[in-house]
Design an enzyme around this catalytic site. Structure first.
Site: not given
Ligand code: SIN
Length: 284
Positions: A103, A105, A258, A274
């Site tokens: 995905h 963000d 990612h 985050r």
């Molecule tokens: C995310 O998807 O923003 C987090 C990625 C992660 O937990 O490695």
């Protein structure tokens, strides 16, 4: 401060050496970080033993830090920070199992996001990496014919699909009420678009939240979605980040997708903070 930028992968990813965010970085250093982020898609800044405020201050140099629309997942003191954790919370809130499918963000929002800045606090002893894929390279590897087919197409995105696809029956997730659903209404984005800062074309496709292609039958868009997922995640487009505590990784949601790898022992804690930025601007 003198910064060094070292590439970490053939497709994307670089590390920034010499950045100390316990102090306010100079404008020229932030310019270098901004350019390196545009050039490499993913930046790794190691050993950032900083406070949540310092992470936020850094993020705000790149745009507006936007609180996630699911309020219960926010950091208790800083609503702009999303807590990414496998913690099993007693109140049923939290982000267990989030991000484990490819995905970008906030892809499902009309305004979308530019940067995400994720800082590791606790990491399992083995596993729990994050994979990133370079969607410029995916675009550039398409045939002219395929670009011609994809160029006029627009995808509809819907946040609530993640609940149907991956969180069905889960009681350890925030329940998606009509009020929360209304904060992230469905949106539309073209499949091929120019990155707003570099001007280079990318494939913009998020398999987790993509709903349909405007004007197509289900069998048609399902076949295209399958092709796009396989194509975007080809091994030669990927950098895989192996986390250490206090790594801070910043990526560009406009030219990467990612996925968190859920291969670790769930008895161990994986806990990160985050910040996601919208309205990107020069770093100073
Ligand atoms: C995310 O998807 O923003 C987090 C990625 C992660 O937990 O490695």
């Amino acid at each position: 401060m003198t910064l060094t930028i070292n590439r970490l992968g053939g497709a994307l990813g670089a590390e920034v050496i010499g950045l100390d965010l316990t102090r306010e970085p100079a404008n020229e250093d932030m310019d270098r970080v901004h350019q390196a982020w545009l050039d490499h898609g993913v930046l790794v800044m190691r050993d950032q033993q900083i406070t949540a405020e310092q992470q936020l201050t850094f993020a705000r140099r790149f745009g507006t830090a936007a609180p996630h629309h699911l309020n219960p997942n926010r950091h208790p003191d800083h609503p702009e920070i999303l807590v990414v954790s496998n913690e099993r919370r007693k109140d049923g809130g939290g982000t267990r199992g989030s991000g484990q499918h490819w995905h970008s963000d906030y892809s499902y929002l009309e305004g979308r996001s530019s940067a995400s800045i994720l800082r590791a606090l606790q990491i399992p002893s083995v596993g729990g990496d994050t994979m990133f894929a370079n969607t410029y390279r995916a675009h550039d590897a398409l045939s002219e014919t395929m670009r011609g087919i994809l160029s006029p197409l627009t995808i509809t995105y819907d946040y609530s699909l993640v609940y149907q696809r991956y969180y069905k029956g889960r009681t350890d997730r925030v329940q998606l009420t009509d009020e929360l659903r209304a904060k992230a209404p469905p949106s539309e984005h073209p499949i091929i678009e120019a990155h707003p800062e570099t001007g280079r074309n990318v494939i913009f496709f998020d398999p987790t939240y993509a709903n349909a292609i405007v004007g197509m039958e289900e069998a048609e868009y399902t076949a295209i979605f399958r092709f796009l997922t396989d194509h975007l995640t080809r091994p030669e487009f990927i950098y895989r980040h192996h986390w250490k505590p206090y790594d801070m990784v910043m990526w560009d949601n406009r030219c990467t997708i990612h996925c968190a790898v859920s291969d670790y022992d769930d008895a161990e804690r994986r806990h990160l903070n985050r910040v996601t930025v919208t309205n990107s601007h020069a770093a100073h």
